[in-house]
Design an enzyme around this catalytic site. Structure first.
Site, PDB file in Angstrom:
ATOM      1  N   ARG A  50       5.349 -60.095   7.821  1.00 57.10           N
ATOM      2  CA  ARG A  50       6.503 -60.105   7.113  1.00 57.10           C
ATOM      3  C   ARG A  50       6.470 -61.108   6.277  1.00 57.10           C
ATOM      4  O   ARG A  50       6.603 -62.220   6.314  1.00 57.10           O
ATOM      5  CB  ARG A  50       7.603 -60.468   8.318  1.00 57.10           C
ATOM      6  N   ASP A  52       6.768 -63.236   3.059  1.00 56.31           N
ATOM      7  CA  ASP A  52       7.721 -64.220   2.281  1.00 56.31           C
ATOM      8  C   ASP A  52       8.013 -63.901   1.031  1.00 56.31           C
ATOM      9  O   ASP A  52       7.226 -63.022   0.497  1.00 56.31           O
ATOM     10  CB  ASP A  52       7.663 -65.642   2.597  1.00 56.31           C
ATOM     11  N   TYR A 110      -5.557 -62.247   4.759  1.00 61.19           N
ATOM     12  CA  TYR A 110      -4.865 -62.735   3.351  1.00 61.19           C
ATOM     13  C   TYR A 110      -5.729 -63.286   2.415  1.00 61.19           C
ATOM     14  O   TYR A 110      -6.870 -63.922   2.887  1.00 61.19           O
ATOM     15  CB  TYR A 110      -3.782 -63.727   4.039  1.00 61.19           C
ATOM     16  N   ARG A 197      -0.343 -70.708   3.867  1.00 59.41           N
ATOM     17  CA  ARG A 197       0.293 -71.365   2.690  1.00 59.41           C
ATOM     18  C   ARG A 197      -0.198 -72.987   3.266  1.00 59.41           C
ATOM     19  O   ARG A 197      -0.310 -73.866   2.219  1.00 59.41           O
ATOM     20  CB  ARG A 197       1.536 -71.349   2.105  1.00 59.41           C
TER      21      ARG A 197
END
Lengths: 247, 247
Positions: A50, A52, A110, A197
Site C-alpha cells: 500500500r 503512500d 523497493y 523512507r
C-alpha cells in the site's frame, strides 16, 4: 470466478497513494473503477504494497476476481483504455484460486533515489530526494550491511502504525552511485509503514557524516522511532517488484 | 558589461517552448523575469536552440549581459532561487565579449526517445514517443547513415519556416536500442524547425517497414516536405548539449 494477477506501474505524483481515501485520487480507486464496465458486481482490487502518497511503482502487483470470461491480455487492454497514462497495467495473468497479491508475496523490492548534487535536474524533481551535501556512499554501504537479516524494525516505523509485529527480514540492501544519482535498493519479506523512507533518512545522516555507520545498529536495537533520522520524502521511493513462489 | 553563458535544463512539458509567446509560459520569459532583481535594466536572454512547446533540454545554452558585479555561481544561484523546479541553471560562466549562444555555437546535439513496446511506462509519457509496432532498428540505422554530411534538408523543415538556407551539416547520427527504449541522437551545425522530429518520423516509417531504408535519401533529395513521414511528437525530443569553440 477466475483470479487475475496484475503488474502495475504508476507515477505516484499527485495521487493520495495506492489505497482509497476519503478525499483525493488513489490508484486503487482508478483500477477498481476501470474494472466496472467488465462486470456487474463491484470488483475489489488488492495490492501487494500500500504505497503512500507520491510513491511510485514499476512493478506493483494487484489481485482481483472477475466473474466474466476474459483473457488476461484483453483485461490489461480494457483497463489501460480506461486508466490515465500515469497508471499502466504492464502485465496480466490468470492465477490459481487463493492467490492474494499481499499475503502470497514472498519478497518485495523497493528502490530509493537520491540526487546528490548542487542542482536538481528538472526530470528528477518528482523522482528523487535532492541532497546537496556530498554523501559518503561507502559509509552508507557499510551501515546498510547490518540491516540484512531478521530484525525488529520498530525504530523505523511511522508513529501510530499499530501492526501486530514489527519484525521483518531484509534479504538484500545495496547502495550504488552513478554520478549524481545515489540508489538505495532493499528487498525483504515485508516493510512497515515508512520503513524504507526512515531507513534511507538514517543512511543519509550517516552519508552526510552526522552519524558514524555504527549508529544504525544501535538505532535499530533501541526500537525507538524518536531517535532516528528524518523521513526521506515520498517522491524518491518506487516499488520495483514483488516476487511470489513459483506456482 | 560582462557576458554570461548559462547551461540550462528544463522539462518542457506544459511550456510554450523556449521563445516568448503572446500567450502561455516560455522558458525565455521565466529566465528573463528571474534576472529582473539583479539589475535595473531589462535583460535579454538568447538561447542556442529555440526549442518548441513540449521539447526538453538537458544542456540548452543561453547568453545574457548583466551590468552589475556578480559571480557566475551567484548568478546561477539567484536564478535558480526564482525559477520553478522544472527549469534549472546547471552551470554559469563568464565569457568573452561578443559570445552569442546561437551564433557562436559550433554543434548542437539532440536526442529523440521512442518507447517501442505495447505498454508505455508512466514515467515516459512526457519524454518518449510511444510506437507500439516493432521497430527494425537495423534498418533505421542503415537509413540514418545517409543523413551524415552536408545536405539540403528542405524536405525536413516545418511548413512556412522561411529561413535563408535549408542546407545543414550533420556530424553524427546514431540509433540505439536498450530494451523498449530506442534513442536517435543527432549532432550538427544547425537544425531547421521540426527537422529532428521530421527525420525521426521518417526513420520510424522505415523502422515499421512501411518504407525501405533507401527511401530516405530520395526524400531528402526531393526537397519536398509533403512526401515525408509524420512529425514525431515534441515530448520525445531533448536538446542534450551545445558545443562552442574553445576560447
Amino acid at each position: 470466478v477466475p483470479t487475475f494477477k496484475l503488474t502495475i506501474a504508476y507515477d505516484g505524483t499527485g495521487f493520495v497513494g495506492w489505497q482509497r481515501q476519503p478525499a483525493g485520487t488513489s490508484i486503487q480507486a482508478l483500477v477498481e473503477d476501470a474494472c466496472r464496465p467488465l462486470t456487474d458486481r463491484p470488483v475489489a482490487v488488492t495490492a501487494a504494497g500500500r504505497t503512500d502518497a507520491g510513491v511510485h511503482a514499476l512493478g506493483q502487483v494487484a489481485s482481483l476476481r472477475i466473474d466474466r470470461p476474459i483473457t488476461p491480455h484483453a483485461l490489461a487492454r480494457a483497463l489501460n483504455a480506461r486508466l490515465p497514462p500515469a497508471v499502466r497495467v504492464r502485465d496480466a495473468a490468470e492465477v490459481p484460486d487463493g492467490f492474494h497479491a499481499r499475503f502470497s508475496a514472498r519478497s518485495k523490492t523497493y528502490r530509493y533515489r537520491i540526487w546528490n548534487a548542487e542542482v536538481l535536474l528538472p526530470f528528477e524533481r518528482n523522482y528523487a530526494w535532492h541532497v546537496q551535501a556530498p554523501l559518503d556512499t561507502d559509509a552508507m554501504r557499510r551501515a546498510a550491511k547490518v540491516l540484512v537479516g531478521r530484525h525488529d524494525f520498530a525504530a523505523m516505523q511511522a508513529a501510530g502504525s499499530g501492526v501486530q509485529t514489527t519484525v521483518r527480514t531484509l534479504f538484500d540492501v545495496t547502495v550504488d552511485r552513478q554520478d549524481a544519482l545515489v540508489v538505495v535498493q532493499l528487498s525483504g519479506d515485508g516493510f512497515l509503514r515508512h520503513m524504507v523512507r526512515n531507513l534511507v533518512g538514517a543512511l543519509v545522516e550517516i552519508g552526510r557524516g552526522r552519524r558514524p555507520p555504527e549508529w544504525l545498529a544501535g538505532l535499530i536495537a533501541s526500537r525507538d522511532r524518536t531517535r532516528g533520522g528524518p523521513t526521506a520524502p515520498a517522491g524518491g521511493l518506487c516499488l520495483v517488484r514483488v516476487d511470489y513462489e513459483e506456482p
